[in-house]
Scaffold this motif. Structure first.
Motif, PDB file in Angstrom:
ATOM      1  N   GLU A  15       0.774  -1.108  -0.141  1.00  0.00           N
ATOM      2  CA  GLU A  15      -0.172  -0.032  -0.033  1.00  0.00           C
ATOM      3  C   GLU A  15       0.718   1.159  -0.052  1.00  0.00           C
ATOM      4  O   GLU A  15       0.483   2.043  -0.777  1.00  0.00           O
ATOM      5  CB  GLU A  15      -0.850   0.091   1.183  1.00  0.00           C
ATOM      6  CG  GLU A  15      -2.110  -0.946   1.223  1.00  0.00           C
ATOM      7  CD  GLU A  15      -2.857  -1.318   2.537  1.00  0.00           C
ATOM      8  OE1 GLU A  15      -2.504  -0.310   3.227  1.00  0.00           O
ATOM      9  OE2 GLU A  15      -3.858  -2.014   2.301  1.00  0.00           O
ATOM     10  N   ASN A  16       1.615   1.234   0.678  1.00  0.00           N
ATOM     11  CA  ASN A  16       2.802   2.578   0.823  1.00  0.00           C
ATOM     12  C   ASN A  16       3.566   2.524  -0.639  1.00  0.00           C
ATOM     13  O   ASN A  16       3.848   3.720  -1.021  1.00  0.00           O
ATOM     14  CB  ASN A  16       3.804   2.489   2.079  1.00  0.00           C
ATOM     15  CG  ASN A  16       3.138   2.386   3.444  1.00  0.00           C
ATOM     16  OD1 ASN A  16       1.940   3.099   3.383  1.00  0.00           O
ATOM     17  ND2 ASN A  16       3.689   2.034   4.194  1.00  0.00           N
ATOM     18  N   ARG A  17       3.698   1.658  -0.873  1.00  0.00           N
ATOM     19  CA  ARG A  17       4.548   1.806  -2.424  1.00  0.00           C
ATOM     20  C   ARG A  17       3.661   2.159  -3.534  1.00  0.00           C
ATOM     21  O   ARG A  17       4.014   3.034  -4.187  1.00  0.00           O
ATOM     22  CB  ARG A  17       5.156   0.191  -2.995  1.00  0.00           C
ATOM     23  CG  ARG A  17       5.844   0.375  -4.372  1.00  0.00           C
ATOM     24  CD  ARG A  17       6.120  -1.070  -4.499  1.00  0.00           C
ATOM     25  NE  ARG A  17       6.885  -1.132  -5.930  1.00  0.00           N
ATOM     26  CZ  ARG A  17       7.782  -1.747  -6.326  1.00  0.00           C
ATOM     27  NH1 ARG A  17       8.375  -2.869  -5.432  1.00  0.00           N
ATOM     28  NH2 ARG A  17       8.427  -1.658  -7.663  1.00  0.00           N
ATOM     29  N   VAL A  18       2.321   1.630  -3.457  1.00  0.00           N
ATOM     30  CA  VAL A  18       1.411   2.120  -4.442  1.00  0.00           C
ATOM     31  C   VAL A  18       1.066   3.735  -4.017  1.00  0.00           C
ATOM     32  O   VAL A  18       1.212   4.516  -5.241  1.00  0.00           O
ATOM     33  CB  VAL A  18       0.115   1.466  -4.382  1.00  0.00           C
ATOM     34  CG1 VAL A  18      -1.010   2.132  -5.094  1.00  0.00           C
ATOM     35  CG2 VAL A  18       0.614   0.062  -5.029  1.00  0.00           C
ATOM     36  N   ASP A  19       0.968   4.202  -3.049  1.00  0.00           N
ATOM     37  CA  ASP A  19       0.840   5.647  -2.799  1.00  0.00           C
ATOM     38  C   ASP A  19       1.902   6.197  -3.143  1.00  0.00           C
ATOM     39  O   ASP A  19       1.884   7.557  -3.532  1.00  0.00           O
ATOM     40  CB  ASP A  19       0.749   5.725  -1.176  1.00  0.00           C
ATOM     41  CG  ASP A  19      -0.757   5.149  -0.691  1.00  0.00           C
ATOM     42  OD1 ASP A  19      -1.601   4.914  -1.447  1.00  0.00           O
ATOM     43  OD2 ASP A  19      -0.901   4.862   0.946  1.00  0.00           O
ATOM     44  N   ALA A  20       3.190   6.039  -2.717  1.00  0.00           N
ATOM     45  CA  ALA A  20       4.364   6.684  -3.141  1.00  0.00           C
ATOM     46  C   ALA A  20       4.364   6.672  -4.914  1.00  0.00           C
ATOM     47  O   ALA A  20       4.556   7.850  -5.285  1.00  0.00           O
ATOM     48  CB  ALA A  20       5.562   6.109  -2.746  1.00  0.00           C
ATOM     49  N   GLY A  24       3.891  10.240  -7.497  1.00  0.00           N
ATOM     50  CA  GLY A  24       4.955  10.689  -8.394  1.00  0.00           C
ATOM     51  C   GLY A  24       6.314  10.773  -7.801  1.00  0.00           C
ATOM     52  O   GLY A  24       7.201  11.307  -8.337  1.00  0.00           O
ATOM     53  N   LEU A  25       6.566   9.770  -6.560  1.00  0.00           N
ATOM     54  CA  LEU A  25       7.683   9.941  -5.983  1.00  0.00           C
ATOM     55  C   LEU A  25       8.375   8.993  -6.679  1.00  0.00           C
ATOM     56  O   LEU A  25       8.254   8.006  -7.045  1.00  0.00           O
ATOM     57  CB  LEU A  25       7.559   9.637  -4.466  1.00  0.00           C
ATOM     58  CG  LEU A  25       6.691  10.645  -3.638  1.00  0.00           C
ATOM     59  CD1 LEU A  25       6.505  10.111  -2.202  1.00  0.00           C
ATOM     60  CD2 LEU A  25       7.360  11.798  -3.636  1.00  0.00           C
ATOM     61  N   ASP A  26       9.948   9.354  -6.633  1.00  0.00           N
ATOM     62  CA  ASP A  26      11.163   8.336  -7.031  1.00  0.00           C
ATOM     63  C   ASP A  26      11.287   7.227  -6.064  1.00  0.00           C
ATOM     64  O   ASP A  26      11.794   7.509  -4.928  1.00  0.00           O
ATOM     65  CB  ASP A  26      12.364   8.952  -7.418  1.00  0.00           C
ATOM     66  CG  ASP A  26      13.138   8.116  -7.945  1.00  0.00           C
ATOM     67  OD1 ASP A  26      13.049   7.123  -8.423  1.00  0.00           O
ATOM     68  OD2 ASP A  26      14.462   8.545  -8.005  1.00  0.00           O
ATOM     69  N   ILE A  27      10.895   5.909  -6.254  1.00  0.00           N
ATOM     70  CA  ILE A  27      10.949   4.882  -5.467  1.00  0.00           C
ATOM     71  C   ILE A  27      12.146   4.003  -5.491  1.00  0.00           C
ATOM     72  O   ILE A  27      12.290   3.154  -4.945  1.00  0.00           O
ATOM     73  CB  ILE A  27       9.517   4.016  -5.295  1.00  0.00           C
ATOM     74  CG1 ILE A  27       9.228   3.331  -6.586  1.00  0.00           C
ATOM     75  CG2 ILE A  27       8.474   5.090  -4.782  1.00  0.00           C
ATOM     76  CD1 ILE A  27       8.373   2.301  -6.502  1.00  0.00           C
ATOM     77  N   THR A  28      12.953   4.481  -6.375  1.00  0.00           N
ATOM     78  CA  THR A  28      14.213   3.602  -6.850  1.00  0.00           C
ATOM     79  C   THR A  28      15.125   3.426  -5.624  1.00  0.00           C
ATOM     80  O   THR A  28      15.585   2.265  -5.153  1.00  0.00           O
ATOM     81  CB  THR A  28      15.000   4.356  -7.753  1.00  0.00           C
ATOM     82  OG1 THR A  28      14.078   4.843  -9.000  1.00  0.00           O
ATOM     83  CG2 THR A  28      16.155   3.540  -8.130  1.00  0.00           C
ATOM     84  N   ASN A  29      15.363   4.420  -4.629  1.00  0.00           N
ATOM     85  CA  ASN A  29      16.141   4.368  -3.483  1.00  0.00           C
ATOM     86  C   ASN A  29      15.198   3.855  -2.121  1.00  0.00           C
ATOM     87  O   ASN A  29      15.806   3.747  -1.209  1.00  0.00           O
ATOM     88  CB  ASN A  29      16.672   5.579  -3.200  1.00  0.00           C
ATOM     89  CG  ASN A  29      17.918   5.977  -4.392  1.00  0.00           C
ATOM     90  OD1 ASN A  29      18.485   5.070  -4.892  1.00  0.00           O
ATOM     91  ND2 ASN A  29      17.948   7.045  -4.570  1.00  0.00           N
ATOM     92  N   THR A  30      13.946   3.679  -2.351  1.00  0.00           N
ATOM     93  CA  THR A  30      13.079   3.421  -1.117  1.00  0.00           C
ATOM     94  C   THR A  30      12.452   2.061  -1.645  1.00  0.00           C
ATOM     95  O   THR A  30      13.231   0.934  -1.389  1.00  0.00           O
ATOM     96  CB  THR A  30      12.233   4.299  -0.886  1.00  0.00           C
ATOM     97  OG1 THR A  30      11.324   4.470  -2.216  1.00  0.00           O
ATOM     98  CG2 THR A  30      12.726   5.751  -0.482  1.00  0.00           C
ATOM     99  N   TYR A  31      11.331   1.805  -2.139  1.00  0.00           N
ATOM    100  CA  TYR A  31      10.573   0.688  -2.220  1.00  0.00           C
ATOM    101  C   TYR A  31      11.219  -0.225  -3.356  1.00  0.00           C
ATOM    102  O   TYR A  31      10.779  -1.484  -3.381  1.00  0.00           O
ATOM    103  CB  TYR A  31       9.031   1.044  -2.456  1.00  0.00           C
ATOM    104  CG  TYR A  31       8.502   1.627  -1.209  1.00  0.00           C
ATOM    105  CD1 TYR A  31       7.987   0.923  -0.224  1.00  0.00           C
ATOM    106  CD2 TYR A  31       8.198   2.990  -0.892  1.00  0.00           C
ATOM    107  CE1 TYR A  31       7.430   1.238   0.945  1.00  0.00           C
ATOM    108  CE2 TYR A  31       7.544   3.478   0.103  1.00  0.00           C
ATOM    109  CZ  TYR A  31       7.327   2.496   1.013  1.00  0.00           C
ATOM    110  OH  TYR A  31       6.683   3.162   2.212  1.00  0.00           O
ATOM    111  N   GLY A  32      12.185   0.478  -4.167  1.00  0.00           N
ATOM    112  CA  GLY A  32      12.697  -0.425  -5.080  1.00  0.00           C
ATOM    113  C   GLY A  32      13.937  -0.974  -4.838  1.00  0.00           C
ATOM    114  O   GLY A  32      14.669  -1.592  -5.637  1.00  0.00           O
TER     115      GLY A  32
END
Length: 189
Positions: A15-20, A24-32
Motif C-alpha cells: 500500500e505504501n509503495r502504491v501510494d508513493a 509521483g515519488l521516485d521509489i528507486t532508493n526506497t521501495y525499489g
C-alpha cells in the motif's frame, strides 16, 4: 508472507509503495531497493523479537558464582532490551533481584537493618555486600598474597601423613622406610 505479522507487513509495504508511486515519488532508493526493504523488515520484526526474548531471559537470569557486579552488567543489558527502563517497572525489577540473586546475599541485605527503597539502592547494596564478602573470603584463604595464612603454613621438620606413612619435611629426621614391610612380616610391634 501470508499470515500474521508477516502478512500485515506485506500489505502495508504494498500500500505504501502504491501510494508513493501515485504521488509521483521516485521509489528507486526506497521501495525499489533491497537495503531499504531489509531495513524495514528488521525494524518491524527484529525489535519485537529481541524485546520478547529479553523479557523471558531476565526472568531466568541467575547470579550463580559470578560477582554481583558481573550479574548486574548482564541484568542491565536485558533490562534495557526488555524495555524496563522507567519507574513503573521498578517494583518488578526488585522482585527479580530478590528472586534471582544468591539467597544468602539477598538475606544479608534484608537483615542488615535497612531495606533499600528502590532498584538503585538494591543494586548498590547488593554489589557492596557481595564485594565485602568476596574480599573476606580471599583473606580467609590467603589468596591475595599467594601464601597460606600463617596458621596453615608448615613448619620445618613437621611430619606430614599420607596413605603410606609419614613424609618428613625437615633435615635430620629419621625415616621409617621399612615400617610397612616389617608389619607384614610380623617384625614390628
Amino acid at each position: 508472507m501470508k499470515e500474521g505479522e508477516a502478512a500485515a507487513f506485506r500489505t502495508d509495504w504494498l500500500e505504501n509503495r502504491v501510494d508513493a508511486q501515485q504521488l509521483g515519488l521516485d521509489i528507486t532508493n526506497t521501495y525499489g531497493s533491497w537495503p531499504y526493504f531489509a531495513d524495514k523488515m528488521e525494524e518491524r520484526f527484529k525489535d519485537s523479537f529481541e524485546k520478547e526474548t529479553a523479557k523471558n531471559e531476565i526472568l531466568t537470569l541467575r547470579q550463580g558464582n559470578e560477582t554481583a557486579q558481573a550479574f548486574f552488567e548482564r541484568f542491565e543489558e536485558k533490562k534495557r532490551w526488555a524495555g524496563y527502563t522507567n519507574r513503573i517497572n521498578e517494583e518488578f525489577l526488585v522482585s527479580l533481584l530478590r528472586r534471582n540473586m544468591n539467597k544468602p546475599l539477598v538475606d544479608r541485605v534484608i537483615y542488615g537493618g535497612h531495606i533499600p527503597r528502590d532498584y538503585q539502592e538494591w543494586k548498590r547494596e547488593l554489589i557492596r555486600i557481595d564485594y565485602i564478602w568476596r574480599e573476606r573470603e580471599k583473606e580467609k584463604k590467603g589468596s591475595d598474597t599467594g601464601k597460606k595464612p600463617y596458621s596453615e603454613q608448615k613448619k620445618e621438620g613437621e611430619k606430614k601423613k599420607d596413605g603410606t606413612g609419614y613424609t618428613y619435611t625437615g633435615s635430620g629426621e629419621r625415616m621409617e622406610v621399612d615400617k610397612a614391610k616389617f608389619c607384614t612380616e610380623g617384625r614390628c610391634y
